[in-house]
Write a protein that holds these residues in place. Sequence first.
Motif: not given
Length: 440
Positions: A284-287, A318-325, A350-364
């Motif tokens: 997740f990229l934001r709270n 953590d075991g709970d499913e959530h819908e992400v908008e 304005e930039f609208t996108q799912f607040p997610l990024r592939l996260a097997w890896a990310v730059t430091i």
Amino acid sequence: MIDVTLTPEQQAVFQAIEGTRDHVFVTGRAGTGKSTLLTHLNWRTEKQIVICAPTGVAALNVGGQTIHSLFRLPIGVIADHDIEQNDAVRKILNAMDTLVIDEVSMVNADLMDAMDRSLRQARQRKAEPFGGAQVVLFGDPYQLAPVPGDGDERRYFADTYASMWFFDAKVWNEASLRIFELGEVHRQHDDAFKHMLNAVRHGQVTAEIAGLLNETGARRPLPEHGAITLATTNSTVNRINHTQLHRLPGQSLANEAEVNGDFGGRAYPADERLELKIGAQVMFLRNDTQVRGDGPRWVNGTIGTVTSLQGELRVEVDGDEHEVEPATWERYRYSWDPIGKRLTKDIVAEFTQFPLRLAWAVTIHKSQGASYDTAIVDLGPRAFSPGQTYVALSRLTSLDGLYLSRPLRPSDIMVDPNVERFMSGAVRSIGGPPAEPARP
């Protein structure tokens, strides 16, 4: 209005900013709540404040403008060149009480002096540093450094300044800077781990500390699931994420971001094209904006797994499913309201996108500000910039969650000597240097 609860330490700094005209530098170790304090200042100040940052993504994260956009400054060394200002810029710079600069450690000395000259010129107070405006700086020089330019720019800094760092700008020969170093770490709770991280931050890693970090991080198998890899280069990150996504069965689905207005290039806060599969590991990229009684469902940096792409996007955390908008990031620009006689902050893109990024890896670098329960730190052949190893290790909430792709070496622990010079000679306004936690 965003409600933020400040610790007594943070409240004391807020009062120093709000109750004086002093120039203030808010610093502190990773996880001490600098961003929390900045958010509170943004929403609660009675002053006319303008917030800016050196990069587009950093400006988006704090709801401000980039420095170059706000001041209409050219890219590159500005030196003694004339600073052109139109009427709109002059009105903004005249109206502000306080200029807030986030991620100031990435601001070089020349840019700091250019802001000083711009404010003196616009406010027609040439004899006063920053034209009489209050300047509040947020950042940690032990984490992020200014980016050096080409050979000519490096020679210019070598001839003109003691270093590239913001604290060596000439304006500080005329202005005093009160330093508040937040000492209460909120990300980690184990005193022994806090001590190890502080040693890495200051380049004072003993054989005992290195042994403990390597004993835990490098001498057990790397986890296959649920951990994110923090790597030094984009190429490593892209390779890991592409390979892992390709290995998953099924068809991938892509979501194109909706971009409205002028983003000034491609400084987007998330992927313009987000490609996902069921089973993909994401960050997740934001709270969470829908905080419930038991707290947020996720925060910036939370790792989850995609469980559904049909009709709605669902992620298991953590075991709970959530819908992400989809989430919308807003790019702001300051302007002067002649009727209300005050500064306004207008949405220009304005930039609208799912607040997610592939996260097997990310730059430091992109992990900055995030917290992880489990992560694999991959420094490659070597860490290549001061503070990089500290940033990576300090993302972990505990030592138990640390995995190292290879053992740490002494050459991985680098501290810029200019940072040591400045921070060791700086007089703090509260509490002195943070108290040392108990040794392991």
